[in-house]
Design an enzyme around this catalytic site. Sequence first.
Site, PDB file in Angstrom:
ATOM      1  N   ASN A   1      59.017   0.393  53.008  1.00 12.98           N
ATOM      2  CA  ASN A   1      59.595   1.725  52.918  1.00 12.98           C
ATOM      3  C   ASN A   1      58.564   2.813  52.637  1.00 12.98           C
ATOM      4  O   ASN A   1      58.774   3.967  52.974  1.00 12.98           O
ATOM      5  CB  ASN A   1      60.697   1.764  51.849  1.00 12.98           C
ATOM      6  CG  ASN A   1      60.289   1.086  50.562  1.00 12.98           C
ATOM      7  OD1 ASN A   1      59.910  -0.096  50.563  1.00 12.98           O
ATOM      8  ND2 ASN A   1      60.345   1.792  49.472  1.00 12.98           N
TER       9      ASN A   1
ATOM     10  N   GLN B   1      64.604  -0.875  55.941  1.00 16.15           N
ATOM     11  CA  GLN B   1      63.861   0.185  56.635  1.00 16.15           C
ATOM     12  C   GLN B   1      63.747  -0.075  58.132  1.00 16.15           C
ATOM     13  O   GLN B   1      63.489   0.842  58.907  1.00 16.15           O
ATOM     14  CB  GLN B   1      62.464   0.352  56.030  1.00 16.15           C
ATOM     15  CG  GLN B   1      62.460   1.005  54.665  1.00 16.15           C
ATOM     16  CD  GLN B   1      62.840   2.478  54.696  1.00 16.15           C
ATOM     17  OE1 GLN B   1      62.652   3.167  55.692  1.00 16.15           O
ATOM     18  NE2 GLN B   1      63.379   2.961  53.591  1.00 16.15           N
TER      19      GLN B   1
ATOM     20  N   HIS C   1      72.748   4.022  55.166  1.00 14.14           N
ATOM     21  CA  HIS C   1      72.254   5.404  55.055  1.00 14.14           C
ATOM     22  C   HIS C   1      70.828   5.579  55.572  1.00 14.14           C
ATOM     23  O   HIS C   1      70.320   6.694  55.623  1.00 14.14           O
ATOM     24  CB  HIS C   1      72.409   5.938  53.625  1.00 14.14           C
ATOM     25  CG  HIS C   1      71.446   5.407  52.608  1.00 14.14           C
ATOM     26  ND1 HIS C   1      70.327   6.100  52.237  1.00 14.14           N
ATOM     27  CD2 HIS C   1      71.450   4.280  51.862  1.00 14.14           C
ATOM     28  CE1 HIS C   1      69.681   5.429  51.288  1.00 14.14           C
ATOM     29  NE2 HIS C   1      70.343   4.301  51.042  1.00 14.14           N
TER      30      HIS C   1
ATOM     31  N   CYS D   1      55.466  10.657  38.848  1.00 15.38           N
ATOM     32  CA  CYS D   1      54.971  11.320  37.656  1.00 15.38           C
ATOM     33  C   CYS D   1      55.691  10.764  36.435  1.00 15.38           C
ATOM     34  O   CYS D   1      56.902  10.881  36.318  1.00 15.38           O
ATOM     35  CB  CYS D   1      55.211  12.814  37.780  1.00 15.38           C
ATOM     36  SG  CYS D   1      54.031  13.767  36.849  1.00 15.38           S
TER      37      CYS D   1
HETATM   38  N1  PLP Z   1      65.180  -1.978  50.359  1.00 10.57           N
HETATM   39  C1  PLP Z   1      64.399  -1.058  50.952  1.00 10.57           C
HETATM   40  C2  PLP Z   1      63.196  -1.494  51.708  1.00 10.57           C
HETATM   41  C3  PLP Z   1      64.727   0.294  50.858  1.00 10.57           C
HETATM   42  O1  PLP Z   1      63.934   1.209  51.432  1.00 10.57           O
HETATM   43  C4  PLP Z   1      65.896   0.670  50.148  1.00 10.57           C
HETATM   44  C5  PLP Z   1      66.263   2.101  50.049  1.00 10.57           C
HETATM   45  O2  PLP Z   1      65.805   2.845  49.229  1.00 10.57           O
HETATM   46  C6  PLP Z   1      66.668  -0.332  49.543  1.00 10.57           C
HETATM   47  C7  PLP Z   1      66.279  -1.640  49.683  1.00 10.57           C
HETATM   48  C8  PLP Z   1      67.886  -0.007  48.747  1.00 10.57           C
HETATM   49  O3  PLP Z   1      68.952   0.366  49.565  1.00 10.57           O
HETATM   50  P1  PLP Z   1      70.187   1.181  48.962  1.00 10.57           P
HETATM   51  O4  PLP Z   1      69.701   2.559  48.674  1.00 10.57           O
HETATM   52  O5  PLP Z   1      71.236   1.153  50.034  1.00 10.57           O
HETATM   53  O6  PLP Z   1      70.651   0.449  47.753  1.00 10.57           O
END
Ligand code: PLP
Length: 405
Positions: free
Chosen positions: A168, A196, A218, A341
């Site tokens: 991510n 991602q 999302h 931060c």
């Molecule tokens: N795993 C990864 C790689 C993500 O980027 C995210 C999102 O922030 C999540 C898990 C968590 O997903 P969610 O926000 O739907 O709980």
Amino acid sequence: TSSNGHPQRSVYLDHAATTQVLPEVVEAMLPFFTERYGNPSSVHAWGRAAHQGMEGSRRQVATVLGCRPREVVFTSGGTEADNLALKGVAWAYKRGGFEGKSPSMGPGHIIISAIEHHAILHSAEELEHYGFDVTVLPVDKHGMVDPDAVGRAMRRDTILVSIMYANNEIGTIQPVREIADVAHAGGALFHTDAVQAGGSLEINVGSLGADLLSLSAHKFYGPKGVGVLYIKAGSPVLPIQHGGSQESRRRASTENVPGIVGLGSALTRAQQSLDSNATYMRGLRDRLISGVQQIGNVHLMGHPEQRLPNNANFCIEGVEGETMLLKLDMRGIGASSGAACASGSTEPSHVLRALGISRELAQGSLRLTVGIDNTPEDIEYALSVLDACVSELREGSPAVARASA
Ligand code: PLP
């Protein structure tokens, strides 16, 4: 800035954090709030109408993943899917083990990478408190996991290997298939956090070799608060949430029907335009990368080629990431940083640390993630603003004044 104090242009470059819900997806969801509001477990017409919508979405997801509908478990998001994968397999091992893995073999061992999302890292840490062993594999300077290192870490009691499909922060895409093969050779299950990758990469559970796979709506222009855990038929995964018998007893609680319908609709749309969207985003992303690199004393983080089509991540010498984000925000640009931060001092993210980036360089972390709603004009605007911000921030920064002298 215009006279009313608002930025002249607003450019959202934080699609890895979340995306807007497409109007067509909202359209698909709306009837499930107002008309088809029944409980999908109810036998009456209202219940059946909701159930139909939910099962339609399950079929859509199964089509995209190349699996059977009953292997799709809807969750409250990527985080819950990740928790269910790790804890569900761990509890199954504790409760008597499964094919090829008996608790007599050892405490139960899980392999993850150092750059997993916190949903994986913290779940694994939690399992350590319950007696499980966890190996956290390092990554190379591009954020790649070495499949041979997975092989070397395997033990008789290794029950699960969980390595994300794409990162991510830095966008690096892992050699998931090879890692899955190594896990299977040792009799372990393989999970991949594909949160991602959803909407950006092909996600066929068969070709990936995944027994378990997480998605979150999302991230691909669907609603927040809904996700999927693909569970290959027969995989030992005990529920982590107890109550009703929803999701074939794998996840209790009344399903988020509108969200689930939105997820199916968004994933189907993403799949239909996968190649054209990826090509489009890659074009914008590459323009961003070359433009930012022209600023000078900028380092691209992540793998140069094996990276998500929408991800650009830099460390910019002589600027402080958080200050940069505020400056960008004032000029209408939404970006993100891999440095958080904490009480006045900027701590590099665990991902940047795992790449071996110095604390000093990590200070200048900047992540820009483009989306299908961005235009080439957005990118040119962002580049000109970025260029100006970096110049302003570098004035009075002795480190870079020295470096470029
Ligand atoms: N795993 C990864 C790689 C993500 O980027 C995210 C999102 O922030 C999540 C898990 C968590 O997903 P969610 O926000 O739907 O709980």
